[in-house]
Scaffold this active site. Structure first.
Site, short mmCIF file in Angstrom:
data_model
loop_
_atom_site.label_atom_id
_atom_site.label_comp_id
_atom_site.label_asym_id
_atom_site.label_seq_id
_atom_site.Cartn_x
_atom_site.Cartn_y
_atom_site.Cartn_z
N PRO A 124 0.88 -1.42 -0.01
CA PRO A 124 -0.37 0.02 -0.45
C PRO A 124 0.55 1.22 0.29
O PRO A 124 1.66 1.29 -0.11
CB PRO A 124 -0.71 0.07 1.69
CG PRO A 124 0.05 -1.34 2.51
CD PRO A 124 1.26 -1.99 1.63
N ALA A 196 -7.16 -8.08 -14.01
CA ALA A 196 -7.96 -6.57 -13.84
C ALA A 196 -9.50 -7.25 -12.90
O ALA A 196 -9.75 -8.48 -12.95
CB ALA A 196 -8.41 -6.47 -14.50
N GLY A 305 -11.36 3.51 -9.58
CA GLY A 305 -11.03 3.69 -8.50
C GLY A 305 -10.10 2.45 -8.00
O GLY A 305 -9.63 1.63 -9.02
N CYS A 308 -4.78 0.11 -7.08
CA CYS A 308 -3.98 -0.38 -7.36
C CYS A 308 -3.37 1.23 -8.23
O CYS A 308 -2.98 1.72 -8.58
CB CYS A 308 -3.23 -1.22 -8.13
SG CYS A 308 -3.35 -2.71 -7.05
N GLU A 310 -4.36 4.76 -8.28
CA GLU A 310 -3.76 5.52 -7.29
C GLU A 310 -2.63 5.02 -6.96
O GLU A 310 -1.74 6.31 -7.00
CB GLU A 310 -5.04 5.91 -6.15
CG GLU A 310 -4.34 7.20 -5.64
CD GLU A 310 -5.29 8.30 -5.37
OE1 GLU A 310 -6.64 8.52 -5.04
OE2 GLU A 310 -5.98 8.10 -3.23
N PHE A 370 -16.10 -0.89 -6.61
CA PHE A 370 -14.93 -0.04 -7.61
C PHE A 370 -15.34 -0.17 -8.80
O PHE A 370 -14.83 1.16 -9.59
CB PHE A 370 -13.85 -0.07 -6.90
CG PHE A 370 -12.45 -1.00 -7.70
CD1 PHE A 370 -13.16 -1.75 -7.32
CD2 PHE A 370 -12.35 -0.74 -8.64
CE1 PHE A 370 -11.40 -3.21 -7.62
CE2 PHE A 370 -11.37 -1.95 -9.51
CZ PHE A 370 -11.35 -2.88 -8.29
N1 LIG Z 1 -6.00 -6.26 -6.64
C1 LIG Z 1 -5.55 -6.12 -7.98
O1 LIG Z 1 -6.58 -6.05 -8.85
C2 LIG Z 1 -3.33 -7.03 -8.52
C3 LIG Z 1 -3.01 -6.09 -7.76
N2 LIG Z 1 -1.42 -6.05 -7.72
C4 LIG Z 1 -0.69 -6.13 -6.60
O2 LIG Z 1 -0.32 -6.58 -6.05
C5 LIG Z 1 0.15 -7.14 -4.90
C6 LIG Z 1 -1.20 -8.35 -3.90
O3 LIG Z 1 -2.76 -7.26 -4.48
P1 LIG Z 1 -3.42 -7.68 -3.71
O4 LIG Z 1 -3.54 -9.43 -3.98
O5 LIG Z 1 -4.52 -6.43 -3.70
O6 LIG Z 1 -3.36 -7.70 -1.73
P2 LIG Z 1 -4.53 -8.33 -0.32
O7 LIG Z 1 -4.54 -6.92 0.65
O8 LIG Z 1 -5.51 -8.34 -1.58
O9 LIG Z 1 -4.03 -9.48 -0.02
C7 LIG Z 1 -2.27 -9.44 0.35
C8 LIG Z 1 -2.31 -10.59 1.50
O10 LIG Z 1 -1.15 -10.61 1.85
C9 LIG Z 1 -0.80 -10.92 3.19
N3 LIG Z 1 -0.16 -11.06 3.42
C10 LIG Z 1 1.03 -9.86 4.41
N4 LIG Z 1 1.83 -9.66 4.34
C11 LIG Z 1 2.23 -10.87 5.00
C12 LIG Z 1 3.38 -11.89 5.41
N5 LIG Z 1 4.22 -11.45 5.58
N6 LIG Z 1 2.78 -13.53 5.29
C13 LIG Z 1 2.35 -14.12 4.72
N7 LIG Z 1 1.11 -12.72 3.98
C14 LIG Z 1 0.97 -11.51 4.43
C15 LIG Z 1 -2.68 -11.00 3.87
O11 LIG Z 1 -2.64 -10.97 4.59
C16 LIG Z 1 -3.05 -10.34 2.23
O12 LIG Z 1 -3.92 -11.35 2.81
C17 LIG Z 1 -0.31 -5.40 -4.65
O13 LIG Z 1 1.42 -4.88 -4.67
C18 LIG Z 1 -0.54 -5.11 -5.30
O14 LIG Z 1 -0.61 -3.87 -6.49
C19 LIG Z 1 -0.80 -6.39 -9.12
C20 LIG Z 1 -2.31 -6.41 -10.30
C21 LIG Z 1 -3.91 -6.58 -9.98
O1 LIG Z 2 -2.98 -2.97 -10.64
C1 LIG Z 2 -3.36 -3.43 -10.93
O2 LIG Z 2 -4.58 -3.58 -9.70
C2 LIG Z 2 -4.73 -3.62 -12.39
O3 LIG Z 2 -4.98 -2.73 -11.65
C3 LIG Z 2 -6.41 -2.60 -12.75
O4 LIG Z 2 -7.05 -2.91 -13.43
P1 LIG Z 2 -8.97 -3.01 -11.88
O5 LIG Z 2 -8.25 -1.61 -10.71
O6 LIG Z 2 -9.19 -4.22 -10.91
O7 LIG Z 2 -9.63 -2.35 -12.53
P2 LIG Z 2 -9.66 -1.77 -13.70
O8 LIG Z 2 -11.01 -2.47 -15.31
O9 LIG Z 2 -8.15 -1.42 -14.43
O10 LIG Z 2 -10.07 -0.45 -13.20
C4 LIG Z 2 -9.97 0.47 -13.38
C5 LIG Z 2 -11.04 1.75 -12.73
O11 LIG Z 2 -11.02 2.68 -13.81
C6 LIG Z 2 -12.80 2.89 -13.98
N1 LIG Z 2 -12.52 2.75 -15.27
C7 LIG Z 2 -11.84 2.36 -16.42
C8 LIG Z 2 -12.11 1.52 -18.14
C9 LIG Z 2 -12.90 3.33 -17.91
O12 LIG Z 2 -12.63 3.49 -19.44
N2 LIG Z 2 -13.09 4.03 -17.25
C10 LIG Z 2 -13.55 4.03 -16.31
O13 LIG Z 2 -14.22 4.83 -14.80
C11 LIG Z 2 -12.94 1.81 -13.34
O14 LIG Z 2 -14.36 1.82 -13.39
C12 LIG Z 2 -12.21 1.22 -12.13
O15 LIG Z 2 -13.09 2.25 -11.15
C13 LIG Z 2 -5.73 -2.75 -14.35
O16 LIG Z 2 -6.96 -2.84 -15.28
C14 LIG Z 2 -5.20 -4.47 -14.13
O17 LIG Z 2 -4.33 -4.56 -15.73
C15 LIG Z 2 -3.93 -4.00 -12.86
O18 LIG Z 2 -3.52 -5.40 -12.97
#
Ligand SMILES: NC(=O)C1=CN([C@@H]2O[C@H](COP(=O)(O)OP(=O)(O)OC[C@H]3O[C@@H](n4cnc5c(N)ncnc54)[C@H](O)[C@@H]3O)[C@@H](O)[C@H]2O)C=CC1
Ligand SMILES: O=C(O)[C@H]1O[C@H](OP(=O)(O)OP(=O)(O)OC[C@H]2O[C@@H](n3ccc(=O)[nH]c3=O)[C@H](O)[C@@H]2O)[C@H](O)[C@@H](O)[C@@H]1O
Length: 502
Positions: A124, A196, A305, A308, A310, A370
């Site tokens: 974060p 996503a 929203g 990621c 922001e 979001f």
């Molecule tokens: N949410 C998404 O759509 C995407 C996220 N990312 C990136 O992937 C990473 C993870 O994101 P999310 O899965 O969304 O996070 P999340 O918050 O959903 O999951 C992270 C997990 O890691 C666990 N954790 C933290 N410290 C730990 C430790 N020391 N040992 C074991 N478990 C631990 C937490 O309890 C939590 O369950 C971030 O860097 C994010 O930017 C990348 C692409 C898409």
């Molecule tokens: O690093 C990440 O966490 C991920 O962030 C985004 O995925 P995500 O945030 O899950 O969803 P998006 O579909 O990208 O939408 C993001 C936000 O933009 C908004 N959005 C998207 C597209 C659009 O045309 N207009 C718009 O307002 C969506 O409503 C949403 O709030 C990227 O699309 C992924 O490739 C990436 O892995």
């Protein structure tokens, strides 16, 4: 612990409650013996949980053990009620769990048994100290690196899947290298995730590309080959890109920044459309027909929203500032600023349209996640707009098909959202039926693009609302001409309608 009985891919019904031990040795197509990979993933969140479930599904010969510090999260992964909602995920988990996919809190054991360890923990924005409000907080990644160094008992490939600033692989390598023991060695790879939410399974099964970043050394190259071999189970070679670690990490931040920038660009244009009487949907369609620009991610909205965009924009801003590139930092900062402007602008428009006051008026809010097809509310525009309306004294009736009641309450009454949680709490009502949510309200406010909102009986809703009734479509998803004809005073993003006097 409760035992789960599930039908597995071999058609057998099986019970399980803990990871299997003792791995078989498989034969590849040429009959050459090859040790089955034993993969561990630290972090059972959106990324770790869903990406490793697909990995287990696509690689029946690989044993996948997903671990987390959170007991609740793991309990849910081992139940019929998974901790995250993703279309298609339930089916994948049901098929593999107990066969080659396991969830547990036994981090030490998983790390010890694995020859490849994915780090998928949260990164974060820092809320304290140096870089507060911008830099990525790498404390959880560091804890993982130290844990791996502490318990590893053989050669390990450590794969950085969390989104991190460009120096992270170096610091992980440093920690691991400082803790090597006889017989223990490490290679660190970068393999950022591009899924996503809401389409995670589709994105994981058919990714546009997979990045594998590593060191330019024989050890680095063979580690990259190992990970390439895993992805080859279902992804064609031309979609797997190998590159340097720094390029890989920067590509992830740049990709999210480009996507966020497109949304902010069209949202900036939407404000111009409202001011001059143009229609942003027509502009987006015509702009997107230029094949150099393309049509995706040009849907004007209440702003982006999610956990990621922001965070990663701010991380890029911080990196640019640290590299003494203030112009670059300002450029990306503006993409984020436009997003805040767009949310606030929509909230202000609601208040202005409702005769400059929403105090004590009831408003029905449709959608709190979001985006559609997820229950995730992290950085949801709905949180910000609802908070704005609550601060003005509005009473809001919220309906979202996937977000839990407690989540909404926490989001709107946390110390981050308000300094008066008791007052705010009394103004919020959560509904499980949208038709109940609209009774005696002055307006409907659409903040998430759930498909079901398109097919509601708005005539029926209008009949139980206060008049004049308003409809604010922050996602541009419903048939505006139709609701105007019904008698709604209708407002949307990037287009102005003539006031309804029906
Ligand atoms: N949410 C998404 O759509 C995407 C996220 N990312 C990136 O992937 C990473 C993870 O994101 P999310 O899965 O969304 O996070 P999340 O918050 O959903 O999951 C992270 C997990 O890691 C666990 N954790 C933290 N410290 C730990 C430790 N020391 N040992 C074991 N478990 C631990 C937490 O309890 C939590 O369950 C971030 O860097 C994010 O930017 C990348 C692409 C898409
Ligand atoms: O690093 C990440 O966490 C991920 O962030 C985004 O995925 P995500 O945030 O899950 O969803 P998006 O579909 O990208 O939408 C993001 C936000 O933009 C908004 N959005 C998207 C597209 C659009 O045309 N207009 C718009 O307002 C969506 O409503 C949403 O709030 C990227 O699309 C992924 O490739 C990436 O892995």
């Amino acid at each position: 612990m409760e035992l789960i009985t599930e039908t597995k891919r071999d058609g057998q019904k099986r019970e399980h409650d803990h990871p299997a031990i003792g791995l078989p040795v498989a034969q590849d197509e040429e009959g050459i013996s090859m040790v089955i990979k034993n993969v561990c993933c630290i972090g059972a969140g959106y990324v770790g949980g869903s990406s490793c479930s697909v990995l287990a599904w696509k690689c029946p010969d690989i044993h996948v053990h997903v671990v987390d510090v959170s007991h609740d999260t793991i309990k849910q992964w081992n139940s019929h009620n998974l901790p995250i909602y993703e279309p298609g995920l339930d089916e994948v988990v049901k098929e593999c769990r107990g066969c080659n996919l396991f969830f547990s809190n036994d981090i030490d054991r998983a790390v010890r048994e694995a020859d490849m360890i994915f780090i998928s923990v949260n990164t974060p924005t820092k809320t304290y100290g140096i870089g507060k409000g911008k830099a990525a907080d790498l404390q959880y990644v560091e804890v993982c690196a130290r844990k791996i160094a502490e318990v590893a008992n053989g050669p390990k490939i450590v794969v950085e899947k969390s989104t991190v600033p460009i120096q992270a692989a170096q610091f992980i390598t440093h920690i691991l290298a400082a803790n090597t023991k006889p017989g223990v060695s490490f290679q660190v790879l970068s393999n950022p995730e591009f899924l996503a939410e809401g389409t995670a399974i589709e994105n994981l099964v058919n990714p546009d590309r997979v990045l594998i970043g590593g060191e330019e050394s024989s050890g680095g190259e063979s580690a990259m080959e190992e990970l390439t071999w895993i992805y080859h189970h279902w992804i064609p070679q031309h979609n797997i890109i190998t590159l340097s670690t720094w390029s890989s990490q920067l590509t992830k931040l740049a990709s999210n920044a480009f996507l966020a920038q497109r949304v902010s660009s069209i949202n900036a244009i939407s404000a111009v459309c409202e001011a001059i009487g143009a229609d942003v949907s027509q502009v987006a369609d015509a702009v997107g027909r230029d094949s150099r620009i393309g049509s995706k991610f040009l849907h004007a909205s209440v702003g982006f929203g999610g956990s990621c965009f922001e965070k990663d924009l701010l991380s890029l801003v911080y990196i640019a500032e640290s590299l003494n590139l203030p112009e670059v930092a300002r450029y990306w900062q503006h993409v984020n600023d436009i997003n805040h402007y767009q949310r606030t602008r929509f909230g202000q428009r609601i208040t202005a349209s409702l005769f400059n006051t929403v105090t004590d008026k009831a408003l029905a809010v449709f959608g709190f996640a979001f985006k559609k097809n997820t229950g995730d509310t992290r950085e949801s525009p709905a949180r910000c707009i609802c908070s704005q309306l609550l601060e003005e004294g509005a009473r809001i009736n919220i309906y979202d098909p996937k977000v839990e009641r407690q989540q909404i309450m926490n989001d709107l009454t946390s110390t981050k959202a308000t300094s008066e949680p008791e007052r705010i709490q009394k103004l919020i009502h959560i509904y499980t039926d949208p038709y109940q949510a609209v009774i005696d309200t002055h307006a409907i406010v659409i903040l998430t693009e759930w498909d079901e909102f398109k097919s509601y009986d708005y005539k029926k809703m209008l009949s139980v609302m206060k008049k004049p009734a308003f409809l604010f479509d922050g996602r541009k998803i419903i048939d505006h001409e139709a609701v105007i004809k019904l008698g709604f005073n209708t407002h949307t993003i990037g287009k102005k309608f003539t006031p309804n006097t029906l």
